[in-house]
Enzyme design. Structure first.
Site, PDB file in Angstrom:
ATOM      1  CD  GLU B  51      -1.763  -2.318   1.701  1.00 52.94           C
ATOM      2  OE1 GLU B  51      -0.578  -2.567   2.040  1.00 52.94           O
ATOM      3  OE2 GLU B  51      -2.693  -3.148   1.815  1.00 52.94           O
ATOM      4  CG  PHE B 113      -9.708  -9.887  10.950  1.00 50.29           C
ATOM      5  CD1 PHE B 113      -8.443 -10.236  11.415  1.00 50.29           C
ATOM      6  CD2 PHE B 113      -9.940  -9.904   9.573  1.00 50.29           C
ATOM      7  CE1 PHE B 113      -7.437 -10.607  10.535  1.00 50.29           C
ATOM      8  CE2 PHE B 113      -8.936 -10.273   8.692  1.00 50.29           C
ATOM      9  CZ  PHE B 113      -7.680 -10.633   9.168  1.00 50.29           C
ATOM     10  CD  GLN B 114      -7.297  -7.406   7.345  1.00 47.13           C
ATOM     11  OE1 GLN B 114      -8.184  -7.175   6.530  1.00 47.13           O
ATOM     12  NE2 GLN B 114      -6.101  -7.851   6.993  1.00 47.13           N
ATOM     13  CE  LYS B 163     -16.941  -7.162   2.853  1.00 46.05           C
ATOM     14  NZ  LYS B 163     -16.305  -8.435   3.224  1.00 46.05           N
ATOM     15  CG  MET B 468      22.074  13.330   4.615  1.00 41.54           C
ATOM     16  SD  MET B 468      23.122  14.462   3.671  1.00 41.54           S
ATOM     17  CE  MET B 468      21.955  15.115   2.489  1.00 41.54           C
TER      18      MET B 468
END
Lengths: 173, 555
Positions: B51, B113-114, B163, B468
């Site tokens: 993602e 869940f999630q 959802k 760096m």
């Protein structure tokens, strides 16, 4: 360090209090009290808080708050042009001999005794910060059990109402 | 027409003229993916490896095209994987709309869940975020999200959709012309007059241009403004490309890794005009000693930027393009021979330079890339030394051609961003300049590059170090190289090969031109591993806390 009373007109949305308090916290603005309730238009809420800082902090805070999508207006409630009130409930120890004195003091402050128990009283008092603090100080010798304060509510004096919010918002921008 | 939430979401996205979105499927967005399947001929979806790649791609797409970038992720880990990308876009004012799924309404707040509170997590890093709890609000929410993302100072907006909302059905009415008008901030004539006065009185003006110029599409107005004033012009990292790198008045980048010419000009000017720039600490360094002899004029669309980091003498609030075109009719055209000569003198006296000691030099590679692409490529970068060399040794002449994480400094950003840039600008050459450290953060996106046959060239400036930080440890921490030497023998050519991209290597200066030319001819995904020295440093450099006039030019 100055104290500024800011009044926010915000959308009456569930997350709005986190948006405002989150912004104040992450930008490091010190806020000593914050109160909120639905406004005259139920789609809006009115939030009042006291900001501590200097003019630069005030200016930045106003502008940052205005950037939040749910904030409609930010109005500074100046002491000369606004009414500021806070309500406090003070539970104080009050044996039989002290009750009279506490009752008398409450009268001077136009406070009300709203609960009487065997050993305590609850006094309800309304006023600005100075008045409430003064009353609480006078109660200390008797023994304060608990205090709850609502935080300030403030409204501008005069005829103007919410119709001027839009203008104020643009002015602040 | 009655549609389900998933369909309405996609219809509203298409109302905005969006034809491409970047994302990654998951349980909470499965209805949306089902609808994407049905609309696959009209709405392109690029599935990334992670993602994070999707949000960087949406950001790169937005930076390269000027349109709103859109990314889509599922609930929970999908949503949190967007967070760094959203913060990157927020810091650099990039318009993206991030859509996340969430658990069904009845499961919200139950540690399902999630499930994650992505609203709370992204509140500080979005312009605004929405949760859609009622299907009847979905269409307007999506429209508002786009409006907020691109209006005023642009930025990311997140829409969180449970959802079941994507399955609920309601009436949808297509809107092509939005009823709501985007508020145009009026420019105060007084502020224009006041600024014009200061400008007309100034003897030694300097223009400091930032990312706002590119956002507002004001590059042409800026050139006209600078030429009217005969004012030297420097850019912040975000401003690169907003003023032609080849222009005689261009002094280069300003700040920590800016040119001596820019830093001296800013320090010696009597008027500093900030155009769409925010006086970041990487530009200003020591606040008290920044432009000590100058009045400061600031032009910005965001009121919170005025006097935020530096006390301003005069400000004009508004869209940079409109402000500059108004100013251009209020300021006098002048020629400032003495001041410009002095500045050009500094440019000649302190050019960007590096040691040509026979080794392979990253600066040389950048110069060759500039030469071979005729300066017409889009350069994306990772973060660190690679980002600064890419900023210094390639002359950007148009906005939206240097794409880099300026504010947040997000390592791993460049490859995802190059995907978005290439998808949005298919006819441009897109080259991602990386270090070995940054590249390893998100090299998984090579799979996306290859799957979509994007002709992106990744140039890995491989110094086997986190260059760096290594440089700072060398200069300021007694050469205690704590955890910055990357000694894993990873072979980037084989890695490219494993992803079915072409892997090439450059080890010597003589190979640079031929290998780069070959990569440019290949027209497919290429990774070029360039073996450079760990001891190569980024210069000029202003040590932390010093005024910018104390620029160190080299070792």
């Amino acid at each position: 360090m100055n104290h500024y009373v800011l009044s926010l007109i915000v959308n009456n949305e569930i997350n709005v209090i986190s948006r405002v308090s989150g912004l104040l916290a992450r930008r490091g603005y010190h806020v000593s009290c914050l109160s909120m309730r639905e406004a005259e238009d139920p789609s809006l809420s009115r939030m009042t808080f006291v900001l501590e800082g200097d003019e630069h902090t005030l200016d930045q805070a106003k502008k940052q708050l205005c950037k939040l999508v749910d904030v409609i207006a930010v109005v500074e409630m100046k002491i000369q042009t606004s009414i500021r009130r806070e309500l406090a409930l003070v539970k104080v120890k009050a044996g039989p001999t002290d009750r009279v004195f506490i009752g008398e003091t409450a009268k001077f402050f136009r406070a009300k005794i709203v609960d009487v128990a065997e050993e305590t009283l609850i006094v309800e008092i309304t006023g600005d910060d100075g008045k409430i603090s003064a009353f609480i100080n006078l109660m200390k010798p008797y023994g304060i059990v608990e205090v709850v304060r609502t935080g300030l509510a403030a409204l501008e004096r005069g005829n103007q109402g919410s119709s001027c919010y839009k203008e104020v918002y643009e002015k602040v921008q | 027409m009655r549609f389900n939430g998933a369909r309405i979401l996609l219809e509203c996205i298409r109302e905005q003229g969006v034809d491409t979105i970047f994302g990654y499927p998951g349980g909470a967005v499965i209805n949306i993916y089902d609808e994407l399947y049905k609309q696959r001929n009209v709405l392109r979806h690029i599935r990334t490896s992670h993602e994070q790649g999707a949000v960087y791609a949406a950001d790169g797409y937005a930076r390269a095209t000027g349109k709103v970038g859109v990314c889509l992720a599922t609930s929970g880990p999908g949503a949190t994987n967007l967070v760094t990308g959203i913060a990157t876009a927020f810091m650099d004012s990039i318009p993206i709309v991030a859509i996340t799924g969430n658990v069904p309404l009845s499961l919200l707040g139950k540690d399902s869940f999630q499930e994650v509170d992505i609203m709370g997590i992204t509140m500080p890093i979005t312009k605004h975020n929405f949760i859609v709890k009622d299907i009847s609000n979905l269409a307007d929410t999506v429209r508002s999200a786009f409006e907020i993302a691109k209006s005023g100072r642009p930025g990311p907006v997140l829409i969180n959709i449970p959802k079941d909302i994507t399955a609920h059905i309601t009436e949808y009415k297509r809107i092509t012309h939005k009823d709501r008008k985007v508020k145009d901030i009026p420019i105060s004539p007084d502020s224009i007059a006041q600024a014009a006065d200061l400008i007309n009185m100034s003897k030694r003006p300097f223009i400091y241009a930032g990312g706002g110029v590119g956002c507002s599409g004001a590059a042409d107005e800026l050139v006209e403004f600078a030429e009217m004033l005969d004012a030297p012009t420097g850019c912040s990292l975000m401003g690169l490309g907003c003023f032609p790198g080849t222009h005689r008045l261009f002094t280069g980048m300003i700040g920590m890794h800016g040119t001596m010419a820019s830093n001296l000009t800013a320090t010696n000017c009597d008027l500093l005009i900030a155009v769409g720039a925010r006086f970041s600490d990487r530009v200003v360094s020591n606040v008290k000693r920044f432009a000590p002899n100058a009045k400061i004029v600031q032009i910005d669309i965001d009121p919170t930027e005025i006097s935020k980091n530096i006390e301003i003498d005069c400000h004009i609030m508004g869209d940079v393009k409109k402000v500059l075109s108004q100013l251009n009719s209020h300021v006098k055209r002048v020629i400032r021979e003495e001041w410009v000569d002095q500045v050009i003198g500094w440019k000649q006296q302190y050019p960007l330079k590096y040691k040509r000691d026979g080794g392979l030099k990253p600066q040389y590679i950048m110069e060759k890339i500039y030469e071979l692409t005729k300066g017409e490529a889009i350069i994306t970068t990772e973060v660190g030394q690679n980002q600064i060399w890419a900023a210094q040794y390639y002359k950007y002449t148009r906005p939206r051609t240097y794409i880099s994480s300026g504010g947040l400094g997000t390592m791993g950003y460049g490859l995802g961003a190059s995907i978005g840039a290439q998808v949005g600008m298919p006819h441009k050459r897109v080259i991602n300049i990386a270090g070995d450290g940054s590249f390893l953060m998100n090299c998984n996106e090579l799979a996306t590059v290859v799957e979509n046959n994007l002709p992106i060239i990744v140039v890995v400036l491989n110094n086997h170090a986190l260059g760096m930080v290594y440089q700072w440890q060398d200069m300021f921490y007694g050469s205690r190289y704590s955890c910055t030497q990357l000694n894993s023998p990873v072979n980037f050519v084989k890695l490219a090969d494993a992803f079915c991209a072409v892997g090439l290597t450059i080890t010597k200066e003589e190979e640079v031109e031929s290998v780069l030319s070959r990569a440019l001819e290949l027209d497919g995904p290429v990774v070029i591993n360039c073996e450079i020295s760990r001891d190569e440093k980024v210069f000029p450099m202003v040590p932390p806390g010093e005024p910018i006039a104390n620029t160190i030019l080299g070792e």
